[in-house]
Scaffold this active site. Structure first.
Site, short mmCIF file in Angstrom:
data_model
loop_
_atom_site.label_atom_id
_atom_site.label_comp_id
_atom_site.label_asym_id
_atom_site.label_seq_id
_atom_site.Cartn_x
_atom_site.Cartn_y
_atom_site.Cartn_z
N ILE A 123 9.33 1.66 -9.81
CA ILE A 123 8.47 1.92 -8.66
C ILE A 123 8.87 0.99 -7.51
O ILE A 123 8.21 -0.02 -7.25
CB ILE A 123 6.98 1.75 -9.02
CG1 ILE A 123 6.62 2.58 -10.25
CG2 ILE A 123 6.10 2.15 -7.83
CD1 ILE A 123 5.18 2.42 -10.72
N PRO A 124 9.97 1.31 -6.82
CA PRO A 124 10.37 0.47 -5.69
C PRO A 124 9.39 0.61 -4.52
O PRO A 124 8.91 1.70 -4.22
CB PRO A 124 11.76 0.99 -5.32
CG PRO A 124 11.88 2.32 -5.94
CD PRO A 124 10.92 2.39 -7.08
N HIS A 125 9.11 -0.52 -3.92
CA HIS A 125 8.25 -0.59 -2.74
C HIS A 125 8.70 -1.80 -1.94
O HIS A 125 9.47 -2.62 -2.43
CB HIS A 125 6.77 -0.69 -3.15
CG HIS A 125 6.50 -1.79 -4.12
ND1 HIS A 125 6.84 -1.70 -5.45
CD2 HIS A 125 5.94 -3.01 -3.96
CE1 HIS A 125 6.49 -2.81 -6.07
NE2 HIS A 125 5.96 -3.63 -5.19
N GLY A 126 8.24 -1.90 -0.73
CA GLY A 126 8.72 -2.95 0.16
C GLY A 126 8.14 -4.32 -0.13
O GLY A 126 7.17 -4.48 -0.86
#
Length: 147
Positions: free
Chosen positions: A59-62
């Site tokens: 779950i890539p996020h900033g």
């Protein structure tokens, strides 16, 4: 927040995790959820702390600094049926078959994350996501969690 079919890419294949994250981020850019700088923040986050969550999910996020590039909450889904290793260490196999790109305005992403966690805590659901043959199948699976 409703998942849109155009924010789901199925049957993708990548050489490395950065490319998978870039596509997840580009989908968010194309949908007007974030500016292109947010994609860099997603890669920075994964470099700092892996966005691999177990059960074949990432779950890539900033980063916190990347929040300024979020225009509106959005989620992208990238299906990688053959999988990709989300680990810099070749001896560690953090195989990922589904990448959820997340951008959350005002902590709205926390609700999205909880729904994904609920769905993906069951490995059979992850297998269904990885085997889905259409964007609509993925949307249907995610909606089942909401009910």
């Amino acid at each position: 927040m409703e998942l849109q079919a155009d924010m789901i890419k199925i049957n993708q294949n990548f050489v490395n995790e950065d490319d998978a994250i870039k596509l997840a981020g580009q989908i968010l850019v194309d949908a007007g959820c974030v500016t292109p700088e947010y994609v860099d923040a997603m890669i920075d986050r994964n470099n700092d702390v892996s966005t691999y969550m177990g059960n074949f999910i990432a779950i890539p996020h900033g980063t916190d600094a990347g929040k300024q590039y979020i225009k509106k909450t959005g989620i992208s889904v990238v299906q990688i049926p053959t999988g990709i290793n989300f680990s810099e260490n070749s001896e560690t196999n953090n195989k990922v078959t589904v990448v959820f790109g997340i951008a959350g305005k005002n902590n709205e992403h926390l609700d999205i994350l909880s729904k994904i966690a609920l769905l993906c805590s069951n490995i059979n659901n992850v297998a269904k996501l990885a085997d889905a043959q259409s964007s609509q199948e993925i949307i249907t699976l995610l909606k089942e969690v909401e009910n």
